[in-house]
Design an enzyme around this catalytic site. Structure first.
Site, PDB file in Angstrom:
ATOM      1  N   ASP A  62      70.241 -27.533 -66.040  1.00 29.61           N
ATOM      2  CA  ASP A  62      69.990 -26.714 -67.223  1.00 29.61           C
ATOM      3  C   ASP A  62      70.217 -27.503 -68.503  1.00 29.61           C
ATOM      4  OD1 ASP A  62      69.327 -24.462 -65.771  1.00 29.61           O
ATOM      5  OD2 ASP A  62      71.376 -23.669 -65.774  1.00 29.61           O
ATOM      6  N   TYR A 120      78.508 -31.721 -57.066  1.00 31.26           N
ATOM      7  CA  TYR A 120      78.604 -31.530 -58.503  1.00 31.26           C
ATOM      8  C   TYR A 120      80.030 -31.814 -58.968  1.00 31.26           C
ATOM      9  CZ  TYR A 120      74.003 -29.312 -59.074  1.00 31.26           C
ATOM     10  OH  TYR A 120      72.658 -29.065 -59.121  1.00 31.26           O
TER      11      TYR A 120
END
Length: 304
Positions: A62, A120
């Site tokens: 994003d 992540y």
């Protein structure tokens, strides 16, 4: 056959490993209302090989999210050696997008659908005084956070669960079931890179006992880690839902602030209710760290 009668070069599949600082971009995917990482990479590839291509990626990060090991791929008939794409493409890219590696892979390789694991990282700064060097690279939370409390909650994430409680857009078209294989949280000693102080003021270094062989540098490093305001949360799974990592971090923060008990995380997961979880943490602390693929897909096609 080409117009001069020679054979056309075979189609090849080129895989790129990409690092980028995502602050200036509206995420990976091409958008009509702003510059994206995909747009920059596709433009660079087109300028290099002379034809437009669609560059696929492992994870559509994003706006404001960073990557250390984003993976992308594209087909081409270019004769450029696979390993040469790294430097050749870098000439056409801005400094905040870097090609880390380029290699030829199987024609069956798909950067998105072939991935079997992703990892992540989320970086948190919980010190009282923000550091200007870390703006847009960490998320600031007023702390200090109790990472021991957070760590005791983390086992609830491990294994296979329906994680719809951490999904921003539910229901989705596929399943919300994912398998988390690893999750950790720690304070990073690397804080000293940006600090004029090697340890917190007033912290005394331990002296080695006369009959002990103690590596003082290691103990010094441990102290710096304990005093550091930089927290690193990492999670690896077979896949992630939209905003899943940021929603998990947003749920862990109240536990670290001792507003919720560690057992709260397990309750949120079992509830399968997004309203029971915390808010979605800001994007700037999030990094796509690593993507893994089956080994056989990372090999180029064998010439006949």
């Amino acid at each position: 056959m080409s117009t001069d009668g020679s054979s056309s070069p075979p189609v090849r599949n080129i895989m790129l490993t990409i690092a980028y600082e995502g602050t200036a971009y509206r995420g990976w995917q091409v958008q009509p209302n702003g510059l994206t990482v995909q747009q920059c990479v596709e433009t660079a590839v087109e300028r290099l090989i002379g034809e437009p291509v669609r560059v696929l990626c492992a994870g559509r990060t994003d706006s404001g999210v960073h990557a250390v090991g984003q993976v992308a791929s594209f087909p081409t008939r270019s004769r450029i050696p696979a390993e040469s794409f790294r430097l050749a493409l870098q000439r056409f890219l801005p400094r905040d997008i870097v090609i880390v590696r380029s290699q030829e892979v199987s024609l069956d390789f798909h950067a998105t659908y072939s991935a079997i694991r992703k990892r992540y990282r989320y970086l948190i700064f919980d010190g009282n005084v923000p550091m200007p060097f870390l703006n847009h690279l960490v998320t600031y939370f007023r702390g200090p956070l109790d990472i021991d409390a957070i760590r005791s909650a983390l086992p609830a994430l491990l294994g296979t669960h329906d994680f719809r409680c951490f999904e921003t857009q539910f229901p989705n078209k596929s399943s919300s079931i994912r398998t988390v294989q690893d999750v950790t949280i720690q304070r990073l000693p690397q804080w000293s890179v940006w600090s004029s102080l090697s340890v917190a003021p007033g912290t005394a270094l331990p002296e080695p006992a006369a009959d002990e062989d103690i590596d003082l540098r290691m103990r010094h490093s441990d102290l710096k880690a304990a005093a550091s305001p930089v927290i690193c949360f990492e999670i690896m799974a077979d896949g992630f839902l939209y905003n899943m990592v940021r929603a998990i971090v947003g749920t862990l923060i109240p536990i670290g602030l001792r507003r919720k008990p560690p057992e709260h995380l397990a309750h949120v997961i079992s509830s399968m209710d997004r309203s029971q979880a915390g808010s979605t943490a800001p994007p700037e602390g999030l990094y796509l760290l690593q993507v893994d693929y089956p080994a056989h897909l990372l090999q180029p096609e064998q010439s006949v």
